[in-house]
Scaffold this motif. Structure first.
Motif, mmCIF file in Angstrom:
data_model
loop_
_atom_site.group_PDB
_atom_site.id
_atom_site.type_symbol
_atom_site.label_atom_id
_atom_site.label_comp_id
_atom_site.label_asym_id
_atom_site.label_seq_id
_atom_site.Cartn_x
_atom_site.Cartn_y
_atom_site.Cartn_z
ATOM 1 N N ILE A 41 0.839 -1.209 0.000
ATOM 2 C CA ILE A 41 0.000 0.000 0.000
ATOM 3 C C ILE A 41 0.870 1.253 0.000
ATOM 4 N N HIS A 42 1.824 1.318 0.915
ATOM 5 C CA HIS A 42 2.646 2.523 1.025
ATOM 6 C C HIS A 42 3.613 2.664 -0.154
ATOM 7 N N SER A 43 4.022 1.559 -0.757
ATOM 8 C CA SER A 43 4.870 1.637 -1.948
ATOM 9 C C SER A 43 4.112 2.261 -3.108
ATOM 10 N N ALA A 44 2.844 1.883 -3.255
ATOM 11 C CA ALA A 44 2.031 2.438 -4.341
ATOM 12 C C ALA A 44 1.865 3.944 -4.177
ATOM 13 N N LEU A 64 14.386 -2.989 2.069
ATOM 14 C CA LEU A 64 13.506 -2.609 3.179
ATOM 15 C C LEU A 64 12.643 -3.802 3.579
ATOM 16 N N ALA A 65 12.791 -4.212 4.837
ATOM 17 C CA ALA A 65 11.956 -5.296 5.344
ATOM 18 C C ALA A 65 10.554 -4.815 5.663
ATOM 19 N N ALA A 66 10.367 -3.512 5.738
ATOM 20 C CA ALA A 66 9.035 -2.928 5.934
ATOM 21 C C ALA A 66 9.060 -1.498 5.428
ATOM 22 N N LEU A 67 7.980 -1.106 4.739
ATOM 23 C CA LEU A 67 7.774 0.283 4.343
ATOM 24 C C LEU A 67 6.328 0.617 4.681
ATOM 25 N N ASP A 68 6.125 1.087 5.891
ATOM 26 C CA ASP A 68 4.769 1.417 6.322
ATOM 27 C C ASP A 68 4.836 2.428 7.455
ATOM 28 N N ALA A 69 3.693 2.753 8.017
ATOM 29 C CA ALA A 69 3.626 3.801 9.025
ATOM 30 C C ALA A 69 4.371 3.438 10.302
ATOM 31 N N ASP A 70 4.499 2.136 10.604
ATOM 32 C CA ASP A 70 5.158 1.707 11.839
ATOM 33 C C ASP A 70 6.591 1.238 11.637
ATOM 34 N N ALA A 71 6.909 0.762 10.411
ATOM 35 C CA ALA A 71 8.249 0.249 10.102
ATOM 36 C C ALA A 71 8.693 -0.813 11.099
ATOM 37 N N THR A 72 7.817 -1.804 11.317
ATOM 38 C CA THR A 72 8.134 -2.916 12.219
ATOM 39 C C THR A 72 8.277 -4.190 11.383
ATOM 40 N N PRO A 73 9.499 -4.620 11.096
ATOM 41 C CA PRO A 73 9.712 -5.715 10.143
ATOM 42 C C PRO A 73 9.703 -7.106 10.767
ATOM 43 N N ASN A 74 9.406 -8.075 9.934
ATOM 44 C CA ASN A 74 9.588 -9.488 10.250
ATOM 45 C C ASN A 74 10.220 -10.099 9.002
ATOM 46 N N TYR A 75 11.505 -10.485 9.072
ATOM 47 C CA TYR A 75 12.207 -10.823 7.841
ATOM 48 C C TYR A 75 13.280 -11.883 8.087
ATOM 49 N N ASP A 76 13.811 -12.417 6.982
ATOM 50 C CA ASP A 76 14.861 -13.427 7.018
ATOM 51 C C ASP A 76 16.202 -12.707 7.235
ATOM 52 N N ARG A 77 16.702 -12.774 8.452
ATOM 53 C CA ARG A 77 17.914 -12.041 8.799
ATOM 54 C C ARG A 77 19.159 -12.608 8.127
ATOM 55 N N GLU A 78 19.171 -13.905 7.881
ATOM 56 C CA GLU A 78 20.344 -14.510 7.239
ATOM 57 C C GLU A 78 20.513 -13.974 5.823
ATOM 58 N N PRO A 112 7.509 5.755 5.034
ATOM 59 C CA PRO A 112 7.652 6.423 3.733
ATOM 60 C C PRO A 112 8.389 7.758 3.825
ATOM 61 N N GLY A 113 8.157 8.525 4.892
ATOM 62 C CA GLY A 113 8.863 9.786 5.051
ATOM 63 C C GLY A 113 10.358 9.590 5.187
ATOM 64 N N GLN A 114 10.778 8.557 5.913
ATOM 65 C CA GLN A 114 12.205 8.260 6.066
ATOM 66 C C GLN A 114 12.817 7.825 4.744
ATOM 67 N N LEU A 115 12.045 7.068 3.945
ATOM 68 C CA LEU A 115 12.546 6.663 2.633
ATOM 69 C C LEU A 115 12.741 7.886 1.738
ATOM 70 N N ALA A 116 11.800 8.817 1.776
ATOM 71 C CA ALA A 116 11.938 10.034 0.974
ATOM 72 C C ALA A 116 13.200 10.787 1.353
ATOM 73 N N ALA A 117 13.471 10.898 2.660
ATOM 74 C CA ALA A 117 14.673 11.596 3.118
ATOM 75 C C ALA A 117 15.930 10.854 2.678
ATOM 76 N N TRP A 118 15.918 9.534 2.737
ATOM 77 C CA TRP A 118 17.072 8.726 2.316
ATOM 78 C C TRP A 118 17.340 8.917 0.834
ATOM 79 N N LEU A 119 16.294 8.869 0.030
ATOM 80 C CA LEU A 119 16.459 9.054 -1.413
ATOM 81 C C LEU A 119 17.004 10.444 -1.726
ATOM 82 N N ALA A 120 16.476 11.451 -1.049
ATOM 83 C CA ALA A 120 16.933 12.816 -1.295
ATOM 84 C C ALA A 120 18.417 12.964 -0.993
ATOM 85 N N GLU A 121 18.866 12.294 0.081
ATOM 86 C CA GLU A 121 20.272 12.357 0.454
ATOM 87 C C GLU A 121 21.149 11.658 -0.574
#
Length: 384
Positions: free
Chosen positions: A238-241, A340-354, A371-380
């Motif tokens: 949803i947030h990626s779209a 990104l293991a999560a891109l959403d309002a909470d950014a709480t991931p569950n992912y394969d760490r290996e 999403p706001g943090q991703l925008a800042a990262w891209l801008a940088e």
């Protein structure tokens, strides 16, 4: 008097509130409920009577109460009842539990319900999971719900993206546009020192000062969002779209949006319309992340001016070795790779760490972002 007002009057008694809280099991001790509290109890029992833990506690399930009013409620009746009885915050929690906790798909596949229900992120997730079950009339109503939730998300995210890409502050130049993020504290104090009141020990401001921003120019950049559309990634989808739609309008940037499971689907043609895009997403299925990264490689024309954002839980159903090899090739050629293991309002991931660790060793950046943090990262990274 409305039903909501009547309910508030009924539950002014502490014992009545305890009876509603404890449910049917407390009826023998606390007695029958008065007035609209009975309807509220029926609505709560219709939903929470499905709790499988009740059997372990020795309570009866609502589904076994043949002939009782609470078991006769249909889903539309229940929706209408809770909207008449409860305040908005309670309604939203009940609807969320109905969809997410008890899997009552009819909440989002029944036309009457969809036309009445309050749009919310939890209902948007439910629509994306169940839209394949909907007939054309229900799908049209669901689309309206999706559009409203997307509008709310986009309204906030568009502000974050504009702020991230608006340029760096130039302390040497004054701006007459009063924007909070450009507030110049030092100049404001200097300009207003003559308004210092020594008796009250206060500085009174006449006109605050603001800094201008440098407009930075850049060559064309390619930003490729690869989105895992497995069911567990629905919030990130949803947030990626919405993120892609916001980036699409920025000058000097080509934004691609690609969804994948075991197949790869390029959704870039619909990126300006996140509602249409989300209605095309097919959640579920396996995952071949290496294939998606390979497709991203085919889109890159200038590796030094490209960013690949891989949004996934990194549980690879294909070849782990091939995934890491392709990520390493991208990085060695100069492409920025962000996993990104999560891109959403909470950014709480569950992912394969290996797998994530192996990608880090190959040169990728790994994390979870709003999403706001991703925008800042891209801008940088783009250094506009």
């Amino acid at each position: 008097m409305s039903r909501h007002q009547a309910l508030q009057l009924s539950i002014s008694d502490p014992l009545t509130r305890w009876r509603l809280l404890l449910g049917e099991a407390a009826q023998g001790c606390l007695g029958d409920l008065p007035g609209e509290a009975q309807a509220a109890d029926a609505a709560l029992e219709w939903l929470y009577g499905r709790d499988p833990d009740r059997k372990a506690r020795g309570e009866r399930s609502a589904s076994r109460h043949g002939g009782h009013e609470k078991s006769q409620l249909t889903t539309p009746d229940w929706i209408n009842t809770i909207h008449e009885l409860f305040p908005k915050e309670v309604i939203e929690r009940l609807e969320q539990d109905a969809v997410e906790r008890f899997g009552i798909d009819e909440v989002v596949t029944n036309l009457e319900v969809l036309e009445r229900i309050e749009p919310s992120p939890s209902l948007l997730r439910a629509v994306l999971h169940t839209k394949h079950l909907m007939n054309p009339d229900v799908l049209a109503a669901a689309r309206k719900l999706v559009a409203e939730v997307v509008r709310r998300i986009m309204e906030q995210l568009a502000t974050d993206v504009r702020q991230a890409f608006s340029g760096s502050r130039d302390r040497r130049r004054r701006s007459w546009v009063p924007v909070a993020r450009n507030f110049d504290f030092k100049r404001t104090v200097q300009d207003n020192l003559h308004r210092w009141d020594p008796q009250r020990k206060k500085l009174y401001l006449d006109k605050p000062a603001f800094m201008s921003r440098v407009k930075r120019h850049t060559e064309q950049w390619d930003v490729i969002l690869l989105v895992d559309q497995s069911g567990s990634m629905v919030d990130s989808v949803i947030h990626s779209a919405v993120m892609a739609a916001c980036l699409w309008s920025l000058p000097g940037m080509r934004t691609h949006l690609v969804a994948f499971d075991t197949a790869v689907v390029d959704l870039t043609d619909d990126v300006a319309d996140p509602v249409e895009l989300l209605m095309k997403v097919q959640l579920g299925g396996g995952t071949d992340i290496a294939k998606a990264v390979g497709y991203a490689q085919s889109l890159i024309h200038n590796p030094q001016k490209s960013v690949v954002v891989l949004i996934s839980d990194f549980y690879e159903g294909g070849s782990d070795h091939e995934l890491v090899r392709r990520v390493k090739t991208l990085v060695e050629n100069g492409t920025q790779v962000l996993g990104l293991a999560a891109l959403d309002a909470d950014a709480t991931p569950n992912y394969d760490r290996e797998t994530a660790t192996r990608m880090v060793n190959a040169g990728a950046h790994i994390g979870a972002m709003t999403p706001g943090q991703l925008a800042a990262w891209l801008a940088e990274k783009i250094r506009r």
